[in-house]
Motif scaffolding. Structure first.
Motif, mmCIF file in Angstrom:
data_model
loop_
_atom_site.group_PDB
_atom_site.id
_atom_site.type_symbol
_atom_site.label_atom_id
_atom_site.label_comp_id
_atom_site.label_asym_id
_atom_site.label_seq_id
_atom_site.Cartn_x
_atom_site.Cartn_y
_atom_site.Cartn_z
ATOM 1 N N SER A 95 0.871 -1.127 0.106
ATOM 2 C CA SER A 95 -0.037 0.020 -0.019
ATOM 3 C C SER A 95 0.649 1.227 0.153
ATOM 4 O O SER A 95 0.392 2.434 -0.237
ATOM 5 C CB SER A 95 -1.075 0.008 1.208
ATOM 6 N N THR A 141 -7.853 11.775 -6.365
ATOM 7 C CA THR A 141 -7.867 10.456 -6.962
ATOM 8 C C THR A 141 -9.005 10.267 -7.977
ATOM 9 O O THR A 141 -9.093 9.892 -9.242
ATOM 10 C CB THR A 141 -7.921 9.470 -5.623
ATOM 11 N N TYR A 167 -9.080 -1.248 -10.901
ATOM 12 C CA TYR A 167 -7.716 -1.632 -10.334
ATOM 13 C C TYR A 167 -7.044 -0.268 -10.704
ATOM 14 O O TYR A 167 -5.951 -0.222 -9.711
ATOM 15 C CB TYR A 167 -7.178 -2.798 -11.570
ATOM 16 N N THR A 190 -7.565 2.634 -10.531
ATOM 17 C CA THR A 190 -7.939 3.665 -9.462
ATOM 18 C C THR A 190 -7.272 3.546 -8.474
ATOM 19 O O THR A 190 -6.823 4.486 -7.685
ATOM 20 C CB THR A 190 -9.595 3.644 -9.372
ATOM 21 N N ASP A 191 -7.006 2.246 -7.942
ATOM 22 C CA ASP A 191 -6.436 1.705 -6.863
ATOM 23 C C ASP A 191 -4.908 2.100 -6.966
ATOM 24 O O ASP A 191 -4.159 2.935 -6.067
ATOM 25 C CB ASP A 191 -6.449 0.249 -6.917
ATOM 26 N N ARG A 220 -2.680 5.242 -4.790
ATOM 27 C CA ARG A 220 -1.410 5.209 -4.328
ATOM 28 C C ARG A 220 -0.340 6.011 -4.901
ATOM 29 O O ARG A 220 0.628 6.629 -4.276
ATOM 30 C CB ARG A 220 -0.748 3.841 -4.766
ATOM 31 N N THR A 275 -5.201 3.538 1.146
ATOM 32 C CA THR A 275 -5.197 2.582 0.095
ATOM 33 C C THR A 275 -5.759 1.300 0.320
ATOM 34 O O THR A 275 -6.104 0.443 -0.349
ATOM 35 C CB THR A 275 -3.909 2.488 -0.192
ATOM 36 N N GLY A 329 -9.177 1.698 -0.253
ATOM 37 C CA GLY A 329 -9.526 1.648 -1.591
ATOM 38 C C GLY A 329 -9.261 0.395 -2.281
ATOM 39 O O GLY A 329 -10.125 0.088 -3.318
ATOM 40 N N GLU A 330 -8.413 -0.380 -2.017
ATOM 41 C CA GLU A 330 -8.191 -1.857 -2.388
ATOM 42 C C GLU A 330 -9.490 -2.688 -2.536
ATOM 43 O O GLU A 330 -10.005 -3.344 -3.273
ATOM 44 C CB GLU A 330 -6.838 -2.335 -1.773
ATOM 45 N N THR A 373 -12.172 -1.356 -4.760
ATOM 46 C CA THR A 373 -12.075 -1.526 -6.273
ATOM 47 C C THR A 373 -12.064 -2.917 -6.253
ATOM 48 O O THR A 373 -12.474 -3.590 -7.559
ATOM 49 C CB THR A 373 -10.650 -1.117 -6.818
ATOM 50 N N ASP A 374 -11.525 -3.753 -5.422
ATOM 51 C CA ASP A 374 -11.802 -5.361 -5.572
ATOM 52 C C ASP A 374 -13.201 -5.700 -5.933
ATOM 53 O O ASP A 374 -13.354 -6.402 -6.682
ATOM 54 C CB ASP A 374 -11.325 -6.080 -4.157
#
Lengths: 521, 247
Positions: free
Chosen positions: A114, A328, A445, A447-448, A452, A492, A495-496, A499-500
């Protein structure tokens, strides 16, 4: 039917609306002299400097960047593959019958992943001083974790029937795992590991922009002193290396595709990684980068509990987090919406060819340099940071979209054109619609990744958590640095997770990284 | 009757020989023509040449005085094709797919609005009813429909296009005999008359000899050549043997 029900193609186009506030804001703050500088920069593209010292410096810089990328990439790939196997549930279940050790390793690996390589670089710089190892380790840490995640995800999503069959037939755990899952991992590793070399090259360039040497440092110095001809010498050299690398990787993928033996592919990949790792060390030495130089270890002073509490109270969290999120959203909007919008408006062969060149240039330019370039004619702002970050990612998204469209059949496009639909409508319905779902999955993905990367432009654009981090690092306020990194890591990871879920929505599987699939096909 | 489509001396080459070999024929307005022949005889190539998606290596295809190699948007919308693989857009719902038929008459903004929210639902419902489907499926994704429903949605899209000539590439392929009969009748009874009451022209490729009687004329292809071109009542067992036989 009265409610809005946006379809995947329109959902891919709508984010382009982010361009409006960003461009308006930049135009408002456009200052006199900016147009002249912009014109000079554009003209310099066709007249790069060919002075011997400039070319030599750029040539040395690209060697440092490339060999740094090569060493960090090979190390992170080897470590990543090992940790990926160690964090795969299927491996633990086969050996011990339980999967909790895999879960623990996965959670631990989420933290280094991250944190952006630039942040690792700046922290290591404080701890060991200016050493060639800083850039290498800064890339190795997050990349190892990223490769491990992909390897473990891919292992866990493979069909386990063959594995169960082999175990029932009395095969040992290791033999059963290698026989049942190994062959299918060859193409995945090949495409993903190859892709990471391109990322490592970009990462090493960005680290150079922040003073860690190589072509990035040359670019940054030339741009800050407005030597646009020198900037273009370095940029064209970087472009040549990037292009050659893409071609070589594509040739290697093509060659490996002919072989159906996955185990042979994995063995070859590992041997190649070890050879390249060994070759990159003398290469770095050849350009006067001494890896044997002793490190000046000075551990970061750990702040007290009260200092941490004070840091939490002092920092303007709402403003920092909201500006990071806004950055973002705007950058992701620009990156996701612009390529399909441009292709829809100019779907002719010439239009697409021009767009490909522009995307290539945008990918080439490191994000902080794009931000610095934009600040030649505009004030530092969130809009500048968003455009710089968005522009670089337009290059990535545009390339991916074009590759996806090239691989799909043009039957629908032909059908709609034959029925009299206009070129733009026919492209939208007959061409882009078929790709829109996987494009959105990849956009999630991306966007993730963009979240970062806000650290990188935040520092340049004077906004968000990234900017605050560089301020706190500059004033050696370690309590603030630790709190900020913790918050950024938490953001992050959240966020992950989001987005997952989005990826699951578009592809039906969170484990299926569209990028891996796309590069494979 | 006015000549709509003229195919003059058309050759289409491929690696494995000529897909179309000196084809000469014309189709007049209001005709219902069955295009027959064994697999690989050139039926799909002939239909592709007729709608302009496949350009002949030699010869000319004329649609109302215009060469199909150079048709404008206005002329292209007059030729509707029902593709063998239907070519529905899987990411869109039924209404949006039916509206694909109207893209020729609309601008880009309309196309974008249709992707945001299906529009002109009355027109879509009308087309759907003509093909015997309930309007309740307008908001269903086409990927969720059965084979027969998908076939009907593709025909509804064709109706929305309002073409003068319909080219249908084996629309009854892979359907069971009862459904095939049903779809054929639906085609001939519900789609062949325009809103203005004019008869549409039809060129349909198919395999079932029992259906040939529903057509005015039968054109048969063998190895890329026309081997039979007569009214359907002239098609006897001897002709069928010529078309499908190995000799």
């Amino acid at each position: 039917m009265s409610r809005l029900s946006p379809t995947p193609p329109i959902l891919s186009l709508l984010p382009a609306l982010a361009l409006l506030p960003v461009l308006i804001s930049i135009l408002i703050s456009f200052h006199n002299g900016g147009a002249t500088l912009l014109w000079e920069f554009i003209c310099a593209a066709v007249h790069p400097s060919i002075q011997a010292e400039v070319v030599q410096s750029a040539f040395r810089g690209i060697q440092i960047t490339f060999s740094t990328a090569l060493l960090s990439w090979s190390l992170s790939s080897i470590f990543g593959i090992c940790l990926g196997i160690a964090s795969a549930r299927v491996v633990w279940e086969t050996f011990l019958g339980k999967s909790w050790p895999a879960t623990v390793i996965r959670r631990l690996l989420a933290i280094p992943r991250s944190i952006h390589e630039l942040l690792w670089g700046l922290l290591l710089l404080q701890m060991v001083g200016l050493s060639p190892w800083v850039a290498i380790v800064a890339i190795v840490i997050p990349y190892t974790s990223l490769v491990a995640r992909v390897v473990s995800d891919q292992l866990d999503t493979k069909d386990r029937r063959a594995l169960k069959g082999l175990k029932q037939a009395g095969a040992g755990s290791s033999s059963a795992l290698i026989t049942a899952l190994g062959p299918a991992m060859g193409p995945v590793l090949l495409s993903y590991v190859g892709y990471r070399l391109e990322c490592a090259l970009r990462g090493a360039t960005v680290l150079g922009v922040f003073g860690l040497g190589g072509i990035g440092t040359d670019l940054q110095l030339a741009l800050q002193s407005l030597q646009f001809h020198d900037v273009w010498t370095a940029l064209w050299l970087l472009a040549a290396v990037m292009f050659s690398l893409e071609q070589i990787l594509s040739l290697i993928r093509g060659y490996f595709k002919l072989s159906k033996n996955g185990i042979w592919q994995i063995t070859t990949i590992l041997i190649v990684l070890l050879i390249l790792c060994a070759l990159s060390i003398p290469w770095l030495n050849a350009v006067d980068i001494d890896l044997g130089e002793p490190l000046h270890w000075s551990p970061l002073p750990l702040p007290t509990f009260y200092e941490l509490i004070d840091a939490i109270h002092t920092l303007p969290w709402i403003q920092l987090i909201s500006s990071t999120m806004l950055l973002t959203v705007l950058a992701a909007g620009i990156a996701i919406g612009t390529p399909p919008l441009a292709m829809m408006l100019w779907p002719s062969q010439l239009g697409i060819a021009i767009q490909r060149i522009i995307w290539g240039l945008l990918r080439l330019m490191p994000t902080p340099l794009t931000a610095l370039f934009l600040m030649l004619f505009s004030k530092p702002s969130l809009a500048v940071a968003a455009l710089a970050l968005g522009a670089h990612n337009i290059g990535v998204m545009g390339r991916l979209l074009k590759e996806g469209l090239d691989q799909q059949s043009d039957n629908h496009l032909k059908a709609l054109s034959a029925a009299g639909a206009g070129t733009r409508s026919a492209w939208l319905y007959g061409c882009f619609s078929g790709q829109s779902r996987s494009y959105l999955a990849y956009a999630a993905y991306r966007t993730d990744v963009i979240l970062r990367e806000t650290v990188v432009v935040g520092m340049v654009g004077g906004t968000g958590l990234g900017w605050q981090l560089i301020e706190s690092l500059g004033s050696f306020n370690w309590a603030q640095v630790i709190v900020l990194i913790a918050v950024f890591t938490a953001l992050t990871l959240i966020g992950e997770a989001i987005t997952d879920r989005l990826r699951y929505h578009w592809t039906g599987s969170t484990k299926k990284l569209p990028m891996v699939v796309d590069l494979q096909s | 009757m006015r000549r709509l489509l003229e195919i003059k001396g058309v050759f289409v080459h491929s690696i494995r020989g000529n897909r179309l070999n000196d084809i000469n024929l014309s189709i007049s307005s209001g005709e219902r023509v069955a295009l027959v022949g064994s697999n690989g005889s050139g039926k799909s190539s002939l239909l592709a040449v007729a709608n302009g998606t496949l350009l002949p290596d030699l010869g000319k295809v004329i649609w109302k005085d215009y060469s199909t190699s150079n048709l404008g948007q206005r002329q292209r919308k007059e030729i509707g094709t029902l593709w063998q693989d239907l070519r529905l857009v899987e990411e869109l719902n039924v209404a949006q797919n039916i509206n694909c038929g109207a893209l020729a008459n609309r601008n880009l903004l309309w196309s974008l609005a249709n992707l945001l929210k299906p529009i002109e639902l009355n027109a879509c419902s009308e087309c759907l009813q003509k093909v015997g489907l309930s309007t309740s499926i307008l908001s269903a994704m086409v990927s969720e429909l059965s084979g027969g429903q998908r076939q009907r949605v593709a025909i509804a899209r064709l109706l929305r296009q309002k073409p003068e000539l319909i080219l249908a590439d084996e629309p009854l392929f892979s359907l069971d005999p009862i459904l095939a009969e049903e779809i054929l009748h639906l085609f001939l009874d519900n789609t062949m008359t325009s809103d203005m009451g004019e008869e549409r022209t039809l060129l349909m490729s198919l395999h079932q000899p029992s259906f040939f009687r529903h057509f005015d004329r039968v054109i048969a292809l063998k190895s890329g050549r026309v081997v039979f071109d007569q009214p359907s009542e002239c098609l006897d067992d001897e002709a069928l043997a010529l078309i499908y036989g190995s000799a």
